[in-house]
Design a protein around this motif. Structure first.
Motif, PDB file in Angstrom:
ATOM      1  N   LYS A   1       0.838  -1.208   0.000  1.00  0.00           N
ATOM      2  CA  LYS A   1       0.000   0.000   0.000  1.00  0.00           C
ATOM      3  C   LYS A   1       0.872   1.257   0.000  1.00  0.00           C
ATOM      4  O   LYS A   1       0.588   2.224  -0.705  1.00  0.00           O
ATOM      5  CB  LYS A   1      -0.921   0.004   1.232  1.00  0.00           C
ATOM      6  CG  LYS A   1      -2.193  -0.755   1.007  1.00  0.00           C
ATOM      7  CD  LYS A   1      -3.162  -0.539   2.147  1.00  0.00           C
ATOM      8  CE  LYS A   1      -4.315  -1.539   2.033  1.00  0.00           C
ATOM      9  NZ  LYS A   1      -4.934  -1.832   3.304  1.00  0.00           N
ATOM     10  N   ILE A   2       1.943   1.219   0.814  1.00  0.00           N
ATOM     11  CA  ILE A   2       2.843   2.386   0.884  1.00  0.00           C
ATOM     12  C   ILE A   2       3.502   2.615  -0.484  1.00  0.00           C
ATOM     13  O   ILE A   2       3.537   3.732  -0.992  1.00  0.00           O
ATOM     14  CB  ILE A   2       3.925   2.188   1.982  1.00  0.00           C
ATOM     15  CG1 ILE A   2       3.256   2.214   3.363  1.00  0.00           C
ATOM     16  CG2 ILE A   2       4.992   3.253   1.893  1.00  0.00           C
ATOM     17  CD1 ILE A   2       4.154   1.803   4.510  1.00  0.00           C
ATOM     18  N   ASP A   3       3.996   1.511  -1.093  1.00  0.00           N
ATOM     19  CA  ASP A   3       4.637   1.637  -2.410  1.00  0.00           C
ATOM     20  C   ASP A   3       3.687   2.242  -3.427  1.00  0.00           C
ATOM     21  O   ASP A   3       4.062   3.114  -4.209  1.00  0.00           O
ATOM     22  CB  ASP A   3       5.107   0.258  -2.910  1.00  0.00           C
ATOM     23  CG  ASP A   3       6.292  -0.249  -2.104  1.00  0.00           C
ATOM     24  OD1 ASP A   3       6.859   0.559  -1.334  1.00  0.00           O
ATOM     25  OD2 ASP A   3       6.621  -1.439  -2.227  1.00  0.00           O
ATOM     26  N   GLU A   4       2.444   1.752  -3.405  1.00  0.00           N
ATOM     27  CA  GLU A   4       1.450   2.238  -4.362  1.00  0.00           C
ATOM     28  C   GLU A   4       1.166   3.727  -4.134  1.00  0.00           C
ATOM     29  O   GLU A   4       1.101   4.511  -5.083  1.00  0.00           O
ATOM     30  CB  GLU A   4       0.149   1.414  -4.230  1.00  0.00           C
ATOM     31  CG  GLU A   4      -0.964   1.792  -5.190  1.00  0.00           C
ATOM     32  CD  GLU A   4      -0.551   1.775  -6.655  1.00  0.00           C
ATOM     33  OE1 GLU A   4       0.390   1.019  -7.015  1.00  0.00           O
ATOM     34  OE2 GLU A   4      -1.146   2.542  -7.434  1.00  0.00           O
ATOM     35  N   ALA A   5       1.063   4.113  -2.841  1.00  0.00           N
ATOM     36  CA  ALA A   5       0.820   5.526  -2.524  1.00  0.00           C
ATOM     37  C   ALA A   5       1.970   6.392  -3.027  1.00  0.00           C
ATOM     38  O   ALA A   5       1.760   7.471  -3.577  1.00  0.00           O
ATOM     39  CB  ALA A   5       0.642   5.702  -1.023  1.00  0.00           C
ATOM     40  N   CYS A   6       3.214   5.886  -2.855  1.00  0.00           N
ATOM     41  CA  CYS A   6       4.385   6.642  -3.340  1.00  0.00           C
ATOM     42  C   CYS A   6       4.346   6.777  -4.855  1.00  0.00           C
ATOM     43  O   CYS A   6       4.638   7.836  -5.396  1.00  0.00           O
ATOM     44  CB  CYS A   6       5.690   5.953  -2.933  1.00  0.00           C
ATOM     45  SG  CYS A   6       6.011   6.098  -1.183  1.00  0.00           S
ATOM     46  N   ARG A   7       3.989   5.661  -5.514  1.00  0.00           N
ATOM     47  CA  ARG A   7       3.908   5.707  -6.993  1.00  0.00           C
ATOM     48  C   ARG A   7       2.885   6.750  -7.429  1.00  0.00           C
ATOM     49  O   ARG A   7       3.129   7.524  -8.335  1.00  0.00           O
ATOM     50  CB  ARG A   7       3.526   4.334  -7.554  1.00  0.00           C
ATOM     51  CG  ARG A   7       4.734   3.566  -8.084  1.00  0.00           C
ATOM     52  CD  ARG A   7       4.296   2.414  -8.967  1.00  0.00           C
ATOM     53  NE  ARG A   7       3.420   1.483  -8.294  1.00  0.00           N
ATOM     54  CZ  ARG A   7       3.840   0.500  -7.501  1.00  0.00           C
ATOM     55  NH1 ARG A   7       5.130   0.320  -7.306  1.00  0.00           N
ATOM     56  NH2 ARG A   7       2.978  -0.299  -6.912  1.00  0.00           N
TER      57      ARG A   7
ATOM     58  N   LYS B   1       1.928   9.357  -5.746  1.00  0.00           N
ATOM     59  CA  LYS B   1       2.447  10.680  -5.415  1.00  0.00           C
ATOM     60  C   LYS B   1       3.459  11.125  -6.481  1.00  0.00           C
ATOM     61  O   LYS B   1       3.437  12.255  -6.943  1.00  0.00           O
ATOM     62  CB  LYS B   1       3.107  10.624  -4.035  1.00  0.00           C
ATOM     63  CG  LYS B   1       3.296  11.975  -3.430  1.00  0.00           C
ATOM     64  CD  LYS B   1       3.593  11.859  -1.942  1.00  0.00           C
ATOM     65  CE  LYS B   1       4.307  13.102  -1.482  1.00  0.00           C
ATOM     66  NZ  LYS B   1       5.718  12.903  -1.209  1.00  0.00           N
ATOM     67  N   ASP B   2       4.356  10.188  -6.874  1.00  0.00           N
ATOM     68  CA  ASP B   2       5.338  10.506  -7.926  1.00  0.00           C
ATOM     69  C   ASP B   2       4.636  10.870  -9.220  1.00  0.00           C
ATOM     70  O   ASP B   2       5.008  11.803  -9.909  1.00  0.00           O
ATOM     71  CB  ASP B   2       6.246   9.289  -8.198  1.00  0.00           C
ATOM     72  CG  ASP B   2       7.233   9.095  -7.063  1.00  0.00           C
ATOM     73  OD1 ASP B   2       7.308   9.982  -6.192  1.00  0.00           O
ATOM     74  OD2 ASP B   2       7.908   8.056  -7.047  1.00  0.00           O
ATOM     75  N   LYS B   3       3.579  10.084  -9.543  1.00  0.00           N
ATOM     76  CA  LYS B   3       2.839  10.335 -10.782  1.00  0.00           C
ATOM     77  C   LYS B   3       2.217  11.718 -10.745  1.00  0.00           C
ATOM     78  O   LYS B   3       2.202  12.430 -11.735  1.00  0.00           O
ATOM     79  CB  LYS B   3       1.725   9.289 -10.928  1.00  0.00           C
ATOM     80  CG  LYS B   3       2.068   8.197 -11.918  1.00  0.00           C
ATOM     81  CD  LYS B   3       0.786   7.533 -12.354  1.00  0.00           C
ATOM     82  CE  LYS B   3       0.915   6.041 -12.356  1.00  0.00           C
ATOM     83  NZ  LYS B   3      -0.331   5.339 -12.175  1.00  0.00           N
ATOM     84  N   LYS B   4       1.677  12.088  -9.576  1.00  0.00           N
ATOM     85  CA  LYS B   4       1.024  13.379  -9.427  1.00  0.00           C
ATOM     86  C   LYS B   4       2.061  14.505  -9.579  1.00  0.00           C
ATOM     87  O   LYS B   4       1.817  15.492 -10.264  1.00  0.00           O
ATOM     88  CB  LYS B   4       0.347  13.454  -8.047  1.00  0.00           C
ATOM     89  CG  LYS B   4      -0.620  14.573  -7.946  1.00  0.00           C
ATOM     90  CD  LYS B   4      -1.574  14.411  -6.763  1.00  0.00           C
ATOM     91  CE  LYS B   4      -2.327  15.705  -6.576  1.00  0.00           C
ATOM     92  NZ  LYS B   4      -1.848  16.519  -5.480  1.00  0.00           N
TER      93      LYS B   4
END
Ligand SMILES: Nc1ncnc2c1ncn2[C@@H]1O[C@H](COP(=O)(O)OP(=O)(O)O)[C@@H](O)[C@H]1O
Ligand SMILES: [Mg+2]
Length: 246
Positions: free
Chosen positions: A38-44, A46-49
């Motif tokens: 979940k953390i990795d996905e949230a970071c991805r 955030k990076d995309k944003k």
């Protein structure tokens, strides 16, 4: 049933449930892995944003051209400019001056190269970038004067200026006293933050000086000179050819 039999039974039950008799530990591990995912996905996300925010004002037709693509497809006449751009990205963390990409003619590749530089700096040097045309920047600053604006003019200028790389596309279109003064303020803030500037323009610095001075009242000449001094100090001029590819 004695205690030992009871324990055996529990173990068997654990195995049947797929817990292998080690359920608490297994469960903890499983939960940890889920959480990490979940953390990795949230970071991805955030990076995309962040990437979307940084790239969204680049002209769409320049978005799929990397510096490598440009190097491989543009003719040798532009190789000097392209090599300069590649070196710029490579050395970004050691640089103290940016680039002033200019040619009288439009369609010579200035915007395409500037946007590829900005994407490469964002991706390979992992620093925040801002990309926008002079027109966009000035119109957004003008918006801050509205009564319902959520941000002050000063704060908006700082918000742009503190990006490690700021690209201003099509500089020199606006010639009013206010535009010159506002651009000078932006460059002053960029110097405070040690940010690097990349400009594209249809005017070399001498032509820009003539253009801006012709449009200014005498008492604003000083601001024009100051703006030109900042541009000269903050960038290295890179001239493009006169052949249009549009
Ligand atoms: N040297 C070049 N070789 C091939 N295509 C080019 C070259 N320079 C520009 N182009 C193409 O011409 C179009 C206009 O370029 P652009 O970067 O908008 O020019 P400018 O900003 O100088 O007006 C773009 O589609 C770009 O890919
Ligand atoms: Mg352009």
């Amino acid at each position: 049933m004695n205690i030992n039999n009871m324990l055996n039974d529990y173990e068997e039950m654990g195995k049947k449930n797929g817990n292998n008799g080690n359920s608490a530990e297994e469960l903890r591990k499983q939960k940890e892995e889920e959480l990490q995912k979940k953390i990795d996905e949230a970071c991805r996300q955030k990076d995309k944003k962040a990437e979307y925010e940084a790239f969204k004002r680049m002209p769409l037709n320049t978005m799929d051209m990397t510096l490598n693509d440009i190097k491989n497809t543009w003719s040798v006449e532009e190789s000097k400019q392209v090599d300069k751009a590649i070196k710029f990205v490579y050395d970004f963390n050691k640089l103290d001056t940016g680039l002033y990409l200019y040619s009288k003619q439009s369609g010579t590749g200035k915007t395409t190269l500037a946007s590829a530089i900005a994407r490469a700096v964002f991706k390979h040097q992992s620093v925040p970038i801002f990309y926008g045309s002079e027109e966009y920047i000035l119109s957004k600053i003008r918006e801050t004067y509205q009564e319902n604006s959520s941000i002050s003019e000063d704060d908006y200028i700082k918000k742009i200026a503190k990006n490690k790389l700021v690209v201003i596309d099509e500089l020199g279109q606006n010639v009013s006293d206010w535009s010159i003064k506002t651009l000078k303020r932006l460059l002053d803030e960029m110097m405070n933050y040690n940010s690097i500037l990349v400009v594209t323009s249809n005017y070399g610095l001498n032509d820009l000086a003539i253009r801006l001075l012709n449009n200014q009242s005498n008492n604003e000449n000083r601001t024009v000179t100051q703006l030109l001094d900042r541009l000269k100090g903050m960038t290295e001029p890179v001239k493009f050819g006169d052949k249009s590819f549009r």
